[in-house]
Write a protein that holds these residues in place. Structure first.
Motif, PDB file in Angstrom:
ATOM      1  N   GLY A  12       0.731  -1.032  -0.166  1.00 48.52           N
ATOM      2  CA  GLY A  12       0.027  -0.070   0.082  1.00 48.52           C
ATOM      3  C   GLY A  12       0.741   1.449   0.070  1.00 48.52           C
ATOM      4  O   GLY A  12       0.457   2.188  -0.737  1.00 48.52           O
ATOM      5  N   ALA A  16       0.762   3.989  -3.118  1.00 50.38           N
ATOM      6  CA  ALA A  16       0.442   5.196  -3.063  1.00 50.38           C
ATOM      7  C   ALA A  16       1.516   5.939  -3.508  1.00 50.38           C
ATOM      8  O   ALA A  16       1.230   7.130  -4.178  1.00 50.38           O
ATOM      9  CB  ALA A  16       0.381   5.684  -1.548  1.00 50.38           C
ATOM     10  N   ARG A  19       1.661   6.169  -7.369  1.00 50.33           N
ATOM     11  CA  ARG A  19       0.363   6.689  -7.878  1.00 50.33           C
ATOM     12  C   ARG A  19       0.557   8.378  -7.504  1.00 50.33           C
ATOM     13  O   ARG A  19      -0.367   9.032  -8.109  1.00 50.33           O
ATOM     14  CB  ARG A  19      -0.952   6.124  -7.717  1.00 50.33           C
ATOM     15  N   VAL A  21      -0.308   9.534  -4.506  1.00 48.91           N
ATOM     16  CA  VAL A  21      -1.462   9.519  -3.854  1.00 48.91           C
ATOM     17  C   VAL A  21      -1.380   9.555  -2.297  1.00 48.91           C
ATOM     18  O   VAL A  21      -0.287   9.021  -1.954  1.00 48.91           O
ATOM     19  CB  VAL A  21      -2.742   8.818  -4.375  1.00 48.91           C
ATOM     20  N   GLU A  22      -2.153   9.785  -1.198  1.00 52.74           N
ATOM     21  CA  GLU A  22      -2.009   9.595   0.087  1.00 52.74           C
ATOM     22  C   GLU A  22      -2.123   8.261   0.201  1.00 52.74           C
ATOM     23  O   GLU A  22      -3.073   7.543  -0.274  1.00 52.74           O
ATOM     24  CB  GLU A  22      -3.281  10.456   0.721  1.00 52.74           C
ATOM     25  N   TYR A  23      -1.749   7.678   1.554  1.00 49.45           N
ATOM     26  CA  TYR A  23      -1.611   6.466   1.874  1.00 49.45           C
ATOM     27  C   TYR A  23      -2.279   6.515   3.345  1.00 49.45           C
ATOM     28  O   TYR A  23      -1.962   7.105   4.072  1.00 49.45           O
ATOM     29  CB  TYR A  23      -0.120   5.703   1.936  1.00 49.45           C
ATOM     30  N   HIS A  63     -11.385  11.298   0.376  1.00 47.72           N
ATOM     31  CA  HIS A  63     -10.197  11.125  -0.718  1.00 47.72           C
ATOM     32  C   HIS A  63     -10.769  10.963  -2.219  1.00 47.72           C
ATOM     33  O   HIS A  63     -10.015  10.460  -2.920  1.00 47.72           O
ATOM     34  CB  HIS A  63      -9.295  10.020  -0.374  1.00 47.72           C
ATOM     35  N   GLY A  68      -6.504   7.845  -3.346  1.00 47.39           N
ATOM     36  CA  GLY A  68      -5.826   7.301  -2.242  1.00 47.39           C
ATOM     37  C   GLY A  68      -5.668   5.936  -2.203  1.00 47.39           C
ATOM     38  O   GLY A  68      -6.345   5.213  -2.918  1.00 47.39           O
ATOM     39  N   VAL A  69      -4.709   5.370  -1.313  1.00 46.07           N
ATOM     40  CA  VAL A  69      -4.736   4.027  -0.993  1.00 46.07           C
ATOM     41  C   VAL A  69      -4.703   3.795   0.364  1.00 46.07           C
ATOM     42  O   VAL A  69      -4.334   4.192   1.379  1.00 46.07           O
ATOM     43  CB  VAL A  69      -3.020   3.380  -1.462  1.00 46.07           C
ATOM     44  N   ARG A 152       0.538  -1.452 -10.394  1.00 42.61           N
ATOM     45  CA  ARG A 152       0.374  -0.008 -10.707  1.00 42.61           C
ATOM     46  C   ARG A 152      -0.157  -0.146 -12.392  1.00 42.61           C
ATOM     47  O   ARG A 152      -0.830   0.673 -12.814  1.00 42.61           O
ATOM     48  CB  ARG A 152       1.711   0.456 -10.638  1.00 42.61           C
ATOM     49  N   ARG A 160      -7.360   8.091 -10.136  1.00 41.27           N
ATOM     50  CA  ARG A 160      -6.298   7.953  -9.050  1.00 41.27           C
ATOM     51  C   ARG A 160      -7.005   7.644  -7.633  1.00 41.27           C
ATOM     52  O   ARG A 160      -6.677   6.931  -6.568  1.00 41.27           O
ATOM     53  CB  ARG A 160      -5.687   9.410  -8.418  1.00 41.27           C
TER      54      ARG A 160
END
Length: 160
Positions: A12, A16, A19, A21-23, A63, A68-69, A152, A160
């Motif tokens: 994870g 994130a 990509r 993005v926020e984790y 998100h 996000g992840v 991915r 996203r």
């Protein structure tokens, strides 16, 4: 998604980053009572998991635009349906790992409340994603970089 020891956090975090993005770590959403229960070797039941899932659903909703992840066991279909109610576009990545490897990973892991003795309860609850669920099943026994790259690439056309 997957049972403890599948690599949800490691994958994870790296996904994130890949990509942009926020984790969020799903374990961080557990109320203290859940953590204490698991640390004592007592499996959570559906009632215990309900507020945890709702908090994760709130994070997903917050998100929705930025992406996000979040790592989350999401062992049962009804748990995933609960998350999808808040985030219909949710795509789950199921990290599939054979039992022997899960046991090995849990035995050598330190500093986590989930113990190897809890694996049986998680495997008993596990309902792998059905064909009608937006999901990706990935063999998570290979090198972490290869696992993340497969995910991915599969998600490249996803928002996203």
């Amino acid at each position: 998604m997957g049972v403890s020891g599948a690599g949800k956090t490691t994958v994870g975090v790296r996904l994130a980053v890949a990509r942009g993005v926020e984790y969020a770590e799903g374990d961080d959403f557990h109320p203290a009572a859940n953590v204490a229960k698991m640390a004592a070797g007592t499996p959570l039941d559906d009632e215990d998991r309900a507020p945890w899932l709702d908090t994760i659903a709130e994070w997903l909703l917050a998100h929705r635009d930025s992406g996000g992840v979040v790592s989350c066991s999401a062992l049962k279909r009804r748990y995933r349906d609960r998350l999808r109610a808040a985030a219909p576009e949710l795509c789950l990545v199921y990290l599939e790992v054979p039992r022997a490897e899960l046991e090995r990973r849990l035995t050598v892991r330190t500093g986590h409340f989930m113990r190897a003795r809890m694996l049986d309860s998680q495997l008993a609850d596990l309902e792998p994603p059905s064909a009608d669920e937006p999901s990706l099943t990935v063999d998570a026994t290979g090198g972490i970089d290869a696992v993340v790259e497969r995910i991915r690439a599969a998600l490249a056309d996803q928002p996203r």
